[in-house]
Structure formats: structure tokens, C-alpha cells
Design an enzyme around this catalytic site. Structure first.
Site, mmCIF file in Angstrom:
data_model
loop_
_atom_site.group_PDB
_atom_site.id
_atom_site.type_symbol
_atom_site.label_atom_id
_atom_site.label_comp_id
_atom_site.label_asym_id
_atom_site.label_seq_id
_atom_site.Cartn_x
_atom_site.Cartn_y
_atom_site.Cartn_z
ATOM 1 C CE LYS A 154 55.649 -56.804 22.281
ATOM 2 N NZ LYS A 154 54.692 -56.086 21.523
ATOM 3 C CB SER A 155 56.481 -61.663 17.038
ATOM 4 O OG SER A 155 56.634 -60.356 17.021
ATOM 5 C CB SER A 207 53.813 -53.418 8.254
ATOM 6 O OG SER A 207 53.146 -53.591 9.200
ATOM 7 C CD GLN A 213 52.201 -54.449 14.148
ATOM 8 O OE1 GLN A 213 51.413 -53.420 13.762
ATOM 9 N NE2 GLN A 213 52.848 -54.115 15.189
ATOM 10 C CG ASP A 251 59.536 -53.428 17.792
ATOM 11 O OD1 ASP A 251 59.070 -52.685 17.333
ATOM 12 O OD2 ASP A 251 59.185 -54.699 17.631
ATOM 13 C CE LYS A 263 57.097 -50.342 14.923
ATOM 14 N NZ LYS A 263 56.736 -51.787 15.045
ATOM 15 N NE ARG A 277 58.652 -47.650 20.188
ATOM 16 C CZ ARG A 277 58.377 -48.845 19.958
ATOM 17 N NH1 ARG A 277 58.950 -49.645 19.157
ATOM 18 N NH2 ARG A 277 57.679 -49.683 20.755
ATOM 19 N NE ARG A 321 59.542 -52.897 21.278
ATOM 20 C CZ ARG A 321 59.683 -54.438 21.815
ATOM 21 N NH1 ARG A 321 60.866 -54.477 22.885
ATOM 22 N NH2 ARG A 321 58.759 -55.206 21.514
#
Length: 451
Positions: free
Chosen positions: A28-29, A174, A176, A327, A354, A358, A403
């Protein structure tokens, strides 16, 4: 995409041995970054093995909105005719990022040094997630952001008219945020510098180099210093996306906890910034082997073989490993429940921001299934119940988190009693073939019929 249909509950029952090959979707990344960097080239980038989940498709739509020509050629093959660094046009409508925090944050970075305005939104889960961690460093380039309270979507971004380079030390680990800054730096003059105290996944650095950007990564005792030369001219590429290690984690984990299982997951990306989960499983005593190790497109790749592992032991996971497996903590929690002894996970406060909280979601669901969990703001620990000791028999909430849904469905395959997830629809954001793939291995997994 920001709207949601009716929930799609799913049930998982104790299964016979899982066996066969599990071809999980593309990473996905890397898929997100392939589309964005392709859109920032002049010319055609060809992508093979793109993850065609809802998150990545939302990023494809975003690149179209900025003026790139993005075409689905079928069977995971895509073409992107880009507009060049600084060539994004102003979108005619709001950009819907769906459930994707990665997509939203990388899009912000990619447009932040181009003088255009765009409004981003997403589904209920994404609209609850903080974006100020990205908009604050982007403001140093000269970009402006106006959003809902708490720095949340919907948010309108206006890119800098006269961007300046930045030197930014990351306050949190991070990938992102780091990637958003690097993408913004492509259209700024001079050199932009990002300092990481703790290494995060480095797909952006690798891919920028592959696309022709001048980028230097200096690993030192205090972390990593990443220097990017601005006003870059990116060159179109042919990209082969490896399988996603975060998706591979689910069939691998299921094989470890379901008696008699032997599963092969081919062509998995083994970037060292992404493999903390597999290292942790081996430390717990998992029967896990890497086969056919090789390099493809600048990324290490291997086939992973996982077999039933009845002698798993609880461990304390090193907190410095969190960035390489953030993740995977939900599915690690499931494996930990089938181990002997206590598994302790520290330095994982990022899990609370997230798609949902989570830590709370997993703790609540595991307790409902008969587990014992203790938690703090940035840690949690799970008392293992052994290979046949997890009671199950629970209905758990996925909380719009793909997830969480996949983790508890995996739990049900090895628990004494069935486990039902209230809504499996979010799984489509990252792993749309999950149910079909798992049932193909022999998993007792099926939708709950209404009425």
C-alpha cells in the site's frame, strides 16, 4: 467515498489446517507513492502490481483531480502521465481521500509548494484523525491550512506562492509526515532537510532516488538526516510493486495459530524498515522461514513460509522496533494471545491515533473473547493462553478499521468458539481479496446473513 453503506458483519470459526499459497495485494505504501511520484513526472510511469484497494484508488482519483492522466490497464497494471513537479492544477471539486491517512497526508505534501488551493475530506474515521502534524511543517514552506477544530478534515490547503526550503526535526516517528515534507521539498528552492530521531519506513527516499531526485540519507548516532535538493525534475519509471508485508502479516499469523497449517506467501517486500513484525515472531519461536530472497526495483523481496507454531512464547517487544511494525501490532496481539506467557509492547502511543484507537479497540475485543489485557497511554500487555486456550465466542467492533477487522477474524480461526466482527467492509481499503484468499487456504470465514 466519504459515505458508508450498511455494515457487513463477518464470522470466523475454528478452522482445519490452512495450506497453499497466499498471494496478497501489492504494498500500500509503495502504491500510493508510485501514483503521486508518477503524477509529478513529465511523461508516462507504468506501474505493475498496484494495490487496487479503496485507499489507493482514492489517491489515483486525487492525482486525476490535479491534472495527471491515470489509467487502469487491467490486472494491477496502471499508467500515469504526469504533469511535472510544480505542475499540479487546481482541483474543480473536493478531494475525497476515503479512509486513507497516508493518501491525505502525502497529497498535502505534494501540493504544498504549488500555488493552488484544494479541499480534502474523507470518511468518518479519517475525519477524526489529526492532520496538524503534517500541516505544521508544511506551513514552514509557506503553505496555509484551514480545517475543523483539532486540525482535522475537511481541510482546505493553499500551497506556497514563493516556497522556501525547510530544516525540520521530526517530533514523532511518522513516515507519512516525513514523506509529506520531502514531497513538498521537491518544488522548493535549495535543500530541504528532515531529521529523524527514529528511522521510519524509507520507501519515499528509495523511490525519490529512483525517480531521479538528488537525495542524501546520512545515518548517524542521533538518527537519520535526509537532505533533498529542490526544484527537482523527476523522470518517469517502470515500477513493480512487491506484495505488502502488512497484508502478508494476516495469513502468516493465521498459519501460526491454526493447527497443522503450512502457508507460503510469495513476493513480499522485505524492506528493513517494515520487517519488525517478522523479527518479533521469530523471537517468539514462530516457525517462519524466508525463501528465495532477492531484490526487485530497489526493494528486497522474499517468499515467507509460515507453519503452525504451538510453542510460541510471550516476549517484550523492543520499543525502538515500533516504527517498523506499527501497523502489525493488532495482529501481533492476536498471535500473543496464543502464546505462553506475557507479551509486552511499549512505545506504541501512535496506535491511539490510527484509523481508530487501536490499543483500546484490541484490548476491548480481546477481553470480550476471554483474554487478559493491561494497557497504558503508550503501552499494552497481553497474557497468552497457549495454542488452544483462547475462548473466543465474541462479537467485536471493527470501529471502521480494516486492521482491527482482519485481526479479530484471524483470532476466530484459532479460538475455541467463533468470533464475529460487526463490519468487515473497511477491509476493502487495503486488502479487498482478504476473505477470498483466506477461504482459499481453508479458513472457515463467511459473511453473516441478515435476518
Amino acid at each position: 467515498m466519504a459515505g458508508r453503506g450498511a455494515p457487513e458483519p463477518m464470522i470466523a470459526r475454528r478452522s482445519g489446517a490452512l495450506s497453499g499459497e497466499s498471494h496478497v495485494p501489492g504494498d500500500k505504501s509503495i502504491s500510493h507513492r508510485s501514483l503521486i511520484l508518477g503524477a509529478m513526472c513529465v511523461g508516462e510511469t507504468r506501474i505493475a502490481g498496484l494495490l487496487e484497494g479503496a485507499d489507493v484508488l482514492a489517491t489515483a482519483d486525487a492525482m486525476r483531480a490535479f491534472g495527471a492522466e491515470v489509467t487502469d490497464l487491467g490486472e494491477g497494471n496502471w499508467s500515469v502521465h504526469g504533469v511535472g513537479v510544480g505542475g499540479f492544477g487546481e482541483p474543480a471539486d473536493v478531494i475525497d481521500c476515503g479512509n486513507s491517512g497516508t493518501g491525505a497526508r502525502l497529497v498535502m505534501g505534494a501540493m504544498a509548494t504549488t500555488p493552488i488551493t484544494a479541499t480534502l475530506t474523507g470518511d468518518a474515521s479519517l475525519r477524526s484523525r489529526p492532520m496538524s502534524r503534517v500541516t505544521e511543517p508544511l506551513a514552514e514552506f509557506g503553505a496555509r491550512a484551514v480545517g475543523h477544530s483539532g486540525g482535522r478534515l475537511p481541510m482546505t490547503i493553499t500551497g506556497a506562492t514563493d516556497p522556501v526550503p525547510v530544516n525540520y526535526t521530526m517530533p514523532v516517528a511518522s513516515a507519512q509526515v516525513k514523506s509529506a515534507i520531502l514531497l513538498a521539498g521537491l518544488n522548493a528552492p535549495g535543500e530541504s532537510v528532515v531529521v529523524e530521531r527514529e528511522a521510519t519506513r524509507d520507501h519515499t527516499e528509495r523511490m525519490l532516488r529512483g525517480f531521479g531526485a538528488v537525495i542524501d540519507v546520512d545515518a548517524r548516532a542521533g538518527g537519520r538526516v535526509i537532505t533533498l535538493e529542490g526544484h527537482a525534475e523527476l523522470l518517469p519509471q517502470d515500477i513493480s510493486v512487491p506484495c505488502d508485508p502488512s497484508s502478508a502479516a494476516f495469513p502468516v499469523a493465521a498459519a501460526l495459530i491454526v493447527e497443522g497449517s503450512d502457508v507460503l506467501v510469495p513476493n513480499v517486500g522485505m524492506n528493513p524498515t517494515r520487517t519488525g513484525f517478522f523479527a518479533t515472531l521469530r523471537e517468539m519461536g514462530a516457525d517462519l522461514a524466508l525463501e528465495n530472497e532477492r531484490e526487485e526495483g530497489g526493494e528486497p523481496v522474499a517468499d515467507i513460509r509460515a507453519r503452525f507454531s504451538p510453542e510460541l512464547k510471550g516476549i517484550e517487544v523492543p520499543p525502538e522496533r515500533a516504527a517498523s511494525m506499527i501497523d502489525e501490532y493488532p495482529i501481533l496481539a492476536i498471535v500473543s494471545a496464543f502464546a505462553e506467557g506475557r507479551t509486552i509492547m511499549r512505545g506504541v502511543g501512535e496506535l491511539r491515533v490510527k484509523e481508530c484507537d487501536r490499543i483500546d479497540a484490541m484490548a476491548t475485543g480481546l477481553r470480550a473473547a476471554g483474554g487478559t489485557v493491561r494497557e497504558g497511554e503508550d503501552w499494552w500487555e497481553i497474557e497468552g493462553m497457549g495454542p488452544a486456550g483462547v475462548p473466543g465466542g465474541a462479537r467485536v467492533e471493527a470501529r471502521l478499521d480494516h486492521r482491527i477487522a482482519m485481526a479479530f477474524l484471524s483470532l476466530g480461526l484459532g479460538a475455541k468458539e467463533a468470533v464475529t466482527v460487526d463490519d468487515a467492509a473497511p477491509i476493502a481499503t487495503s486488502f479487498p481479496t482478504f476473505a477470498a484468499l483466506m477461504t482459499g487456504l481453508g479458513a472457515a470465514l463467511e459473511p453473516v446473513q441478515s435476518g
